[in-house]
Design a protein around this motif. Structure first.
Motif, PDB file in Angstrom:
ATOM      1  N   PHE A 300      11.010 -23.609   9.166  1.00 21.94           N
ATOM      2  CA  PHE A 300      10.390 -22.483   8.460  1.00 21.94           C
ATOM      3  C   PHE A 300       9.764 -21.523   9.465  1.00 21.94           C
ATOM      4  N   ILE A 301       9.031 -22.073  10.425  1.00 25.18           N
ATOM      5  CA  ILE A 301       8.393 -21.240  11.453  1.00 25.18           C
ATOM      6  C   ILE A 301       9.446 -20.586  12.339  1.00 25.18           C
ATOM      7  N   THR A 302      10.482 -21.351  12.678  1.00 20.65           N
ATOM      8  CA  THR A 302      11.569 -20.808  13.498  1.00 20.65           C
ATOM      9  C   THR A 302      12.263 -19.653  12.789  1.00 20.65           C
ATOM     10  N   SER A 303      12.580 -19.818  11.505  1.00 29.32           N
ATOM     11  CA  SER A 303      13.262 -18.754  10.765  1.00 29.32           C
ATOM     12  C   SER A 303      12.380 -17.523  10.607  1.00 29.32           C
ATOM     13  N   LEU A 304      11.057 -17.728  10.531  1.00 30.17           N
ATOM     14  CA  LEU A 304      10.126 -16.603  10.489  1.00 30.17           C
ATOM     15  C   LEU A 304      10.215 -15.804  11.791  1.00 30.17           C
ATOM     16  N   GLY A 305      10.259 -16.511  12.911  1.00 33.08           N
ATOM     17  CA  GLY A 305      10.380 -15.850  14.204  1.00 33.08           C
ATOM     18  C   GLY A 305      11.703 -15.131  14.365  1.00 33.08           C
ATOM     19  N   ILE A 306      12.773 -15.763  13.900  1.00 31.79           N
ATOM     20  CA  ILE A 306      14.094 -15.127  13.967  1.00 31.79           C
ATOM     21  C   ILE A 306      14.103 -13.818  13.192  1.00 31.79           C
ATOM     22  N   GLY A 307      13.514 -13.833  12.007  1.00 31.50           N
ATOM     23  CA  GLY A 307      13.477 -12.640  11.175  1.00 31.50           C
ATOM     24  C   GLY A 307      12.732 -11.482  11.811  1.00 31.50           C
TER      25      GLY A 307
END
Length: 389
Positions: A300-307
């Motif tokens: 979840f945190i990783t996908s937030l950063g990717i976005g």
């Protein structure tokens, strides 16, 4: 132009959803064809590889015949092979048709090139983020729809739905895709290949491409391996699969909403740095505690950063002077798809060799995420003083 964006997003959603909806059904597909679980992640790899192969020609065709014709042709290609997949007779036919179906993804890069061509920094990034917010529904609700359909219907029903959505998108795109005024009928494939070579040799291009590939890979590894990990290895049900997918990819939706408020107020450099840090934090959590709950929380945190970071990277790459948006976009898309396909295949070999153990999955996430963080911090430092255009 905005109505074009609406139907383009529908088409983009359909191309992504065709993969995200079938992933929970891939266990049923391999059992239907008496094939091994190895083909679950391999179907994702071939789908992306099909996109990669067609992207080689996408920039050339867009420049010679126009972006409108290419987008409509790509939509028809996707529609045709989505229908043909329904009648697959064995796993090899299924995989071949998935490969060709993936070619329909190639025109997405051309559609995004149109957006970047028509708008400035702030408007383009906001619009792309908003479009991404809609297209992100594919990995969010795709698994839920796929799991529901797997509970009541066969795997073929998923492709029936995707064919219908693709047909609706084609009707809208036919009506609202802007016509091209700069198509070059005399352009040759050799001159375009020469342009590809020049673009790939640009330092800013391949650094931005490498950063984008590495930070996105953890999420693609998850999408490809989640059915094996959740449904096969842990023997959990579709309900748990959907919950884990909603959480792990939910950061993309949150980030696209955040981008509507911070673009133009904070430096692009600062936004990307925060995104890179979140990617690192997310993959670190997954390796510190190798449980499914910890991995999903980290994702979840990783996908937030990717976005936060990825849309900015695309804008920086497509702002390289001296080349058309279509050529830059298709080259970036091609290089991304190539390395995505290779990376997913290699990780699939590694994880399947160790029988889908969670530790092998966590290590894979961390390796790509940590390296992506280091390269992205170095890459964005050259744009520290860049102002919004």
């Amino acid at each position: 132009m905005y109505l074009f964006a609406v139907f383009f997003v529908l088409y983009e959603f359909t191309t992504y959803a065709s993969n995200d909806m079938i992933m929970p059904g891939m266990i049923q597909v391999v059992h239907h064809f008496n094939a091994k679980e190895y083909y679950v992640a391999q179907s994702l790899s071939l789908y992306i590889l099909g996109n990669c192969v067609f992207l080689i020609l996408a920039g050339f065709l867009a420049e010679r015949y126009g972006k409108r014709k290419l987008i409509l042709s790509g939509n028809l290609l996707f529609l045709l092979f989505t229908i043909l997949i329904i009648f697959s007779q064995n796993i090899h036919q299924f995989m071949l048709l998935r490969f060709i179906q993936g070619g329909g993804l190639a025109v997405i890069a051309i559609g995004y090139a149109l957006i970047h061509q028509k708008f400035n920094d702030k408007a383009a990034i906001k619009l792309i983020a908003l479009m991404s917010n809609v297209s992100i529904l594919a990995p969010l609700i795709g698994p839920a729809i796929g799991s529901f359909m797997m509970s009541y219907f066969s795997w073929q029903s998923i492709f029936v739905l995707c064919a219908f959505l693709s047909a609706v998108a084609f009707i809208g795109l036919y009506q609202f895709t802007p016509k091209d005024s700069g198509a070059q009928s005399t352009l040759t494939i050799f001159s375009v290949l020469k342009q590809y070579g020049k673009i790939i040799s640009i330092k800013e291009f391949y650094k931005g491409m490498a950063c984008s590939v590495l930070i996105i890979m953890p999420l693609l590894i998850w999408i490809g391996q989640a059915p094996n990990l959740i449904l096969f290895k842990l023997n959990l049900g579709y309900k748990q699969y959907v919950i884990y997918q909603l959480i792990s990819i939910g950061g993309l939706t949150v980030s696209s909403i955040i981008m509507q408020y911070i673009v133009g107020k904070f430096r692009l450099y600062s936004i990307v740095r925060v995104g890179a840090l979140l990617v690192l934090i997310g993959v670190t959590i997954s390796i510190i505690k190798m449980t499914m709950d910890a991995i999903v929380a980290g994702l979840f945190i990783t996908s937030l950063g990717i976005g936060l970071a990825n849309g900015c990277i695309w804008r920086l790459v497509l702002s390289i002077k001296g080349h058309s948006h279509a050529m830059l976009s298709s080259t970036l898309g091609f290089m991304q798809a190539l390395f995505f396909a290779i990376g997913i295949s290699l990780i699939n070999e590694f994880i399947s060799y160790y029988h889908f153990e969670l530790w092998s999955f966590s290590i894979s996430l961390f390796a790509f995420g940590a390296l992506g963080f280091l390269l992205l911090i170095n890459y964005i430092s050259t744009y520290k003083n860049r102002e919004w255009n």
